[in-house]
Design a protein around this motif. Structure first.
Motif, PDB file in Angstrom:
ATOM      1  N   GLU A 164      25.151  10.084 -92.673  1.00 20.88           N
ATOM      2  CA  GLU A 164      24.814   8.818 -93.014  1.00 20.88           C
ATOM      3  C   GLU A 164      24.217   8.652 -94.353  1.00 20.88           C
ATOM      4  OE1 GLU A 164      22.052   8.540 -89.855  1.00 20.88           O
ATOM      5  OE2 GLU A 164      23.469   7.717 -88.347  1.00 20.88           O
ATOM      6  N   LEU A 233      26.197   2.539 -89.618  1.00 18.42           N
ATOM      7  CA  LEU A 233      24.998   2.284 -90.203  1.00 18.42           C
ATOM      8  C   LEU A 233      24.856   0.820 -90.763  1.00 18.42           C
ATOM      9  CD1 LEU A 233      22.558   4.110 -90.126  1.00 18.42           C
ATOM     10  CD2 LEU A 233      23.283   4.686 -92.671  1.00 18.42           C
ATOM     11  N   ARG A 238      24.085   3.695 -84.980  1.00 24.11           N
ATOM     12  CA  ARG A 238      24.056   5.054 -85.444  1.00 24.11           C
ATOM     13  C   ARG A 238      25.259   5.729 -84.390  1.00 24.11           C
ATOM     14  NH1 ARG A 238      18.276   6.183 -86.793  1.00 24.11           N
ATOM     15  NH2 ARG A 238      18.833   6.445 -89.159  1.00 24.11           N
TER      16      ARG A 238
END
Ligand code: NAP
Ligand code: HSE
Length: 339
Positions: A164, A233, A238
């Motif tokens: 991420e 994201l 997520r």
């Protein structure tokens, strides 16, 4: 003061952490009336240097010493080899404490009888030292289960969190290995098999005492493209590897898969090596537990916690006595990542 002789199998990431806590908690054990002595620590290579504050840990390569101990702590890993070492101890009536979810999941037919007597302790096998075995085998048993969702693998959670933030998959996996999170064979982590082992252990505590490991459907994170993690994201979601237990067509099903979590989902905030579980029960409602899920110190805290339970006369967790009633209403799980 009663002497309690411990034999440990393995002295790697978890084992060295156990030695440190055993050393630090000696006064606590004595206050409970026990002089805890370390009879031996089985390793592959006794000459390898190890970082532990335990003075003169008796490292050996011959398991013979295990016959003379009161409690066996197994933190070696694998399936057949540790089973061969712990079964004689269990048969002899000794207490065994293990962090080994692979052995528990895959060889339940040999171990279940000892779990039923309370001789076998395994809090550290799922979510390390974060307590989930204890509530699922105790207080939560009074509720009719509806479903369970959990992030159960610290390595995958670490990799996805790092991705991420723009890091590549390979680099993130290497870091997870360096942090001591990954299994000796990291395919177990990224392929979803370690999470499946843990999910099986949880299933037997709260849903079905004989849930077979072979019945868990498994997808890992090894085929998730880096852009998918960042795209999620950007949409306020997520990607996390989730283990779910849920009702389907009158049966309990267990599945490990990468899923899309909205940011406000109770387990979405567990980042890096942390794990989280949400248990949905008819009477208790939504119960949420989160904490460290991998690494030496937190896992060792679960192992020594089991030892302290034993010293306090608390038995190991027993599988649920009877399979829980399967709700008729379907459970709406999180969407799977579509590749
Ligand atoms: P590790 O660092 O690889 O340590 C394994 C230890 O076992 C080493 O001390 C090794 O000896 C010894 N060993 C391996 N094979 C052996 C054999 N055939 N005979 C004698 N000794 C042998 O593993 P770990 O990360 O501590 O994990 C241990 C267990 O805990 C595994 O079941 C794992 O799934 C579980 N666990 C790990 C974590 C974690 O975060 N790491 C968390 C929860 C549960 P040498 O040191 O001489 O090589
Ligand atoms: N390899 C495991 C993980 C260790 O990454 O979660 C903790 O069980």
């Amino acid at each position: 003061m009663q002497t309690l002789r411990i034999g440990m199998i393995g002295c790697g990431t978890v084992g060295t952490g156990v030695l440190d806590i055993l050393h630090r908690q000696k006064a606590q054990f004595e206050a409970l009336g026990f002089d805890v002595q370390l009879a031996g620590v089985l390793v592959r290579d006794a000459s390898k240097p190890r970082e532990t504050c335990f003075p003169s840990a008796p490292l050996v390569t011959d398991p013979g010493f295990l016959t003379g101990v009161d409690v066996v702590i197994e933190v070696m890993g694998g399936v057949q080899k540790p089973l061969d070492l712990v079964l004689p101890a269990l048969k002899a009536g000794k207490v065994v404490i293990t962090a080994n979810k692979a052995m528990l999941a895959e060889r339940w037919s040999e171990l279940k009888a000892y779990a039923k007597t309370g001789q076998l302790y395994y809090e550290a096998a799922v979510m390390a030292g974060t307590p989930v075995i204890d509530p699922l085998s105790g207080i939560l048993r009074s509720s009719q289960p509806i479903a369970l969702q959990a992030i159960l693998n610290g390595t995958c959670n670490y990799i996805l969190t790092q991705m991420e933030q723009g890091k590549g998959y390979d680099e993130a996996l290497k870091e997870a290995q360096d942090l001591g999170y990954a299994e000796a064979d990291p395919t177990l982590d990224v392929g979803g098999f370690d999470a499946a082992h843990k999910l099986t252990v949880l299933a037997r505590l709260a849903f079905d005492p004989d849930y077979p490991y072979a019945d868990v459907t498994v997808r890992g994170i090894d085929t998730i493209p880096e852009h998918a993690v960042r795209d999620a994201l950007a949409n306020d979601q997520r990607i996390r590897l989730i283990g779910s237990i849920y009702p389907e067509n009158g049966q309990w099903k267990a599945r490990v898969a990468p899923r899309l979590l909205p940011m406000d989902h109770p387990i979405a905030r567990a980042a890096s090596g942390r794990n989280a579980m949400v248990f949905f029960g008819e009477e208790c409602g939504e119960i949420f537990v989160a904490g460290g899920g991998a690494g030496g110190a937190v896992t060792a805290s679960g192992v020594v916690g089991d030892l302290i339970n034993h010293l306090q006369g608390i038995l190991g967790p027993k599988p649920i006595a009877l399979a829980a009633k399967v709700p008729a209403a379907p459970f709406e799980d999180l969407p799977e990542v579509d590749l």
